[in-house]
Design a protein around this motif. Sequence first.
Motif, mmCIF file in Angstrom:
data_model
loop_
_atom_site.group_PDB
_atom_site.id
_atom_site.type_symbol
_atom_site.label_atom_id
_atom_site.label_comp_id
_atom_site.label_asym_id
_atom_site.label_seq_id
_atom_site.Cartn_x
_atom_site.Cartn_y
_atom_site.Cartn_z
ATOM 1 N N LEU A 277 0.845 -1.170 0.000
ATOM 2 C CA LEU A 277 0.000 0.000 0.000
ATOM 3 C C LEU A 277 0.894 1.238 0.000
ATOM 4 O O LEU A 277 2.050 1.184 0.437
ATOM 5 C CB LEU A 277 -0.888 0.023 1.251
ATOM 6 C CG LEU A 277 -2.154 -0.829 1.230
ATOM 7 C CD1 LEU A 277 -2.861 -0.740 2.572
ATOM 8 C CD2 LEU A 277 -3.104 -0.374 0.127
ATOM 9 N N PRO A 278 0.357 2.368 -0.448
ATOM 10 C CA PRO A 278 1.177 3.579 -0.441
ATOM 11 C C PRO A 278 1.340 4.123 0.967
ATOM 12 O O PRO A 278 0.653 3.709 1.906
ATOM 13 C CB PRO A 278 0.361 4.544 -1.299
ATOM 14 C CG PRO A 278 -1.055 4.116 -1.096
ATOM 15 C CD PRO A 278 -0.980 2.612 -1.004
ATOM 16 N N ASP A 279 2.235 5.061 1.099
ATOM 17 C CA ASP A 279 2.356 5.845 2.323
ATOM 18 C C ASP A 279 0.953 6.314 2.729
ATOM 19 O O ASP A 279 0.216 6.851 1.902
ATOM 20 C CB ASP A 279 3.268 7.043 2.018
ATOM 21 C CG ASP A 279 3.466 7.963 3.201
ATOM 22 O OD1 ASP A 279 2.664 7.922 4.149
ATOM 23 O OD2 ASP A 279 4.417 8.754 3.162
ATOM 24 N N PRO A 280 0.553 6.117 3.988
ATOM 25 C CA PRO A 280 -0.800 6.498 4.403
ATOM 26 C C PRO A 280 -1.113 7.978 4.194
ATOM 27 O O PRO A 280 -2.285 8.355 4.131
ATOM 28 C CB PRO A 280 -0.838 6.128 5.887
ATOM 29 C CG PRO A 280 0.188 5.065 6.041
ATOM 30 C CD PRO A 280 1.275 5.409 5.069
ATOM 31 N N THR A 281 -0.093 8.817 4.099
ATOM 32 C CA THR A 281 -0.353 10.242 3.891
ATOM 33 C C THR A 281 -0.573 10.599 2.418
ATOM 34 O O THR A 281 -0.814 11.763 2.096
ATOM 35 C CB THR A 281 0.810 11.091 4.445
ATOM 36 O OG1 THR A 281 2.006 10.814 3.703
ATOM 37 C CG2 THR A 281 1.055 10.792 5.913
ATOM 38 N N LEU A 282 -0.500 9.615 1.515
ATOM 39 C CA LEU A 282 -0.678 9.894 0.089
ATOM 40 C C LEU A 282 -2.061 10.481 -0.181
ATOM 41 O O LEU A 282 -2.216 11.372 -1.013
ATOM 42 C CB LEU A 282 -0.509 8.609 -0.725
ATOM 43 C CG LEU A 282 -0.633 8.776 -2.245
ATOM 44 C CD1 LEU A 282 0.578 9.512 -2.804
ATOM 45 C CD2 LEU A 282 -0.789 7.428 -2.936
ATOM 46 N N ALA A 283 -3.089 9.976 0.514
ATOM 47 C CA ALA A 283 -4.459 10.457 0.349
ATOM 48 C C ALA A 283 -5.202 10.155 1.638
ATOM 49 O O ALA A 283 -4.711 9.425 2.506
ATOM 50 C CB ALA A 283 -5.123 9.780 -0.840
ATOM 51 N N ASP A 284 -6.421 10.697 1.759
ATOM 52 C CA ASP A 284 -7.207 10.414 2.953
ATOM 53 C C ASP A 284 -7.693 8.972 2.968
ATOM 54 O O ASP A 284 -7.927 8.412 4.041
ATOM 55 C CB ASP A 284 -8.388 11.380 3.031
ATOM 56 C CG ASP A 284 -7.922 12.816 3.259
ATOM 57 O OD1 ASP A 284 -7.101 13.030 4.166
ATOM 58 O OD2 ASP A 284 -8.363 13.713 2.517
ATOM 59 N N ALA A 285 -7.839 8.377 1.797
ATOM 60 C CA ALA A 285 -8.158 6.951 1.685
ATOM 61 C C ALA A 285 -7.838 6.503 0.271
ATOM 62 O O ALA A 285 -7.836 7.309 -0.652
ATOM 63 C CB ALA A 285 -9.619 6.669 2.027
ATOM 64 N N VAL A 286 -7.573 5.203 0.121
ATOM 65 C CA VAL A 286 -7.332 4.641 -1.207
ATOM 66 C C VAL A 286 -8.279 3.453 -1.405
ATOM 67 O O VAL A 286 -8.655 2.784 -0.453
ATOM 68 C CB VAL A 286 -5.867 4.182 -1.398
ATOM 69 C CG1 VAL A 286 -4.924 5.362 -1.306
ATOM 70 C CG2 VAL A 286 -5.486 3.097 -0.390
ATOM 71 N N TYR A 287 -8.634 3.254 -2.665
ATOM 72 C CA TYR A 287 -9.513 2.149 -3.045
ATOM 73 C C TYR A 287 -8.677 1.123 -3.788
ATOM 74 O O TYR A 287 -7.959 1.457 -4.741
ATOM 75 C CB TYR A 287 -10.643 2.639 -3.943
ATOM 76 C CG TYR A 287 -11.655 1.592 -4.300
ATOM 77 C CD1 TYR A 287 -12.698 1.273 -3.424
ATOM 78 C CD2 TYR A 287 -11.583 0.910 -5.514
ATOM 79 C CE1 TYR A 287 -13.636 0.312 -3.775
ATOM 80 C CE2 TYR A 287 -12.515 -0.051 -5.843
ATOM 81 C CZ TYR A 287 -13.543 -0.356 -4.967
ATOM 82 O OH TYR A 287 -14.473 -1.311 -5.277
ATOM 83 N N ILE A 288 -8.757 -0.126 -3.388
ATOM 84 C CA ILE A 288 -7.907 -1.160 -3.934
ATOM 85 C C ILE A 288 -8.487 -1.705 -5.241
ATOM 86 O O ILE A 288 -9.624 -2.197 -5.277
ATOM 87 C CB ILE A 288 -7.720 -2.324 -2.935
ATOM 88 C CG1 ILE A 288 -7.260 -1.790 -1.573
ATOM 89 C CG2 ILE A 288 -6.721 -3.325 -3.488
ATOM 90 C CD1 ILE A 288 -5.981 -0.990 -1.610
ATOM 91 N N LEU A 289 -7.689 -1.595 -6.295
ATOM 92 C CA LEU A 289 -8.025 -2.175 -7.586
ATOM 93 C C LEU A 289 -7.195 -3.432 -7.800
ATOM 94 O O LEU A 289 -6.081 -3.548 -7.263
ATOM 95 C CB LEU A 289 -7.749 -1.188 -8.710
ATOM 96 C CG LEU A 289 -8.518 0.138 -8.687
ATOM 97 C CD1 LEU A 289 -7.994 1.059 -9.774
ATOM 98 C CD2 LEU A 289 -10.012 -0.094 -8.840
ATOM 99 N N ALA A 290 -7.713 -4.349 -8.580
ATOM 100 C CA ALA A 290 -6.940 -5.543 -8.919
ATOM 101 C C ALA A 290 -5.710 -5.153 -9.713
ATOM 102 O O ALA A 290 -5.742 -4.219 -10.532
ATOM 103 C CB ALA A 290 -7.798 -6.522 -9.710
ATOM 104 N N ASP A 291 -4.608 -5.848 -9.500
ATOM 105 C CA ASP A 291 -3.380 -5.573 -10.230
ATOM 106 C C ASP A 291 -3.526 -6.146 -11.629
ATOM 107 O O ASP A 291 -3.728 -7.329 -11.821
ATOM 108 C CB ASP A 291 -2.191 -6.217 -9.515
ATOM 109 C CG ASP A 291 -0.870 -5.898 -10.211
ATOM 110 O OD1 ASP A 291 -0.837 -4.944 -11.003
ATOM 111 O OD2 ASP A 291 0.118 -6.608 -9.952
ATOM 112 N N ASP A 292 -3.439 -5.269 -12.630
ATOM 113 C CA ASP A 292 -3.483 -5.727 -14.009
ATOM 114 C C ASP A 292 -2.175 -6.400 -14.362
ATOM 115 O O ASP A 292 -1.998 -7.021 -15.321
ATOM 116 C CB ASP A 292 -3.744 -4.553 -14.948
ATOM 117 C CG ASP A 292 -5.128 -3.953 -14.730
ATOM 118 O OD1 ASP A 292 -5.990 -4.662 -14.182
ATOM 119 O OD2 ASP A 292 -5.315 -2.775 -15.074
#
Length: 292
Positions: A277-292
């Motif tokens: 996952l990215p650094d938690p400060t990258l955004a307020d939240a992230v949505y997980i997409l499947a790895d293409d």
Amino acid sequence: MNRHNNLIGNRQRYGLLAALALVSLTPSLTLAACPNPGQWWQEEQPLTNSDLLSTAAQQQVVLLGEQHDEIAHHRWQLHTLAGLHALRDDMVIGLEMLPRSAQPALDAWVADELDVATLLEQTQWDETWGFDSALYMPILEFARMAQIPLIALNITPDLRQRLVNDGWSSVPAEERHTISPPKPASAAYRLRLTEVFNQHAMGDAPDALEHFIQAQLTWDTAMAQRLAEATEGGALAVGLMGLGHVTYNEGVAYQLNALGVNDTVSLLPWQMSDCTLPDPTLADAVYILADD
């Protein structure tokens, strides 16, 4: 054709490359258990859709980042917009893709007065933006179906160049849509943009770096001011824009804060790779997409 290529080149120089490079510079962390596609994550913890969307819907502005040519990002944006609209009838959708001159065409589109070909012609989509309109049409069709106002967030490349090269005081307020000069970049944002600049051949003139940074700030503040205006009647303004304007809340959110809009949430899609996952400060939240 040459003019079109130049416009696309400028957009890539000040937008797409910055977005991709900012993400490539993002620290990441490896987790003991991999997040699953379809999950929201915040501060290294999963969130339910209902918790995330109900919180986001209570804000003044929601920023949805994208890699412009990634179809999965636009699908995620559409689904998130639908979820937010289910909670907020008074919602508007802001588009980085178009300058303010495109607003009459967007209004006519939502009013069901234009077909797709006429919309693209009147907004000069190919010349102005250049990325395949088919990537965005499901979002535009959703807005028209649900009667959600669409607002053009951007300014023309010519105006952006005038503001950067000539200075804000030299451009009358009415010619710059009364946009205020941007708040100076934070030290962290300047460093990040400098790293982006150094990674790409963006010119070797003595003032090239400063012009690049000022162009990004001009872009950020133009979109921030338009979003701030959209909130004045109490609506939830949802802005669709490149990743580089959203990451670390240093771009548009930073300029919104300077304009007095403090209730902002930044959301990003994240394609999993090697259970990171990215650094938690990258955004307020992230949505997980499947790895293409």
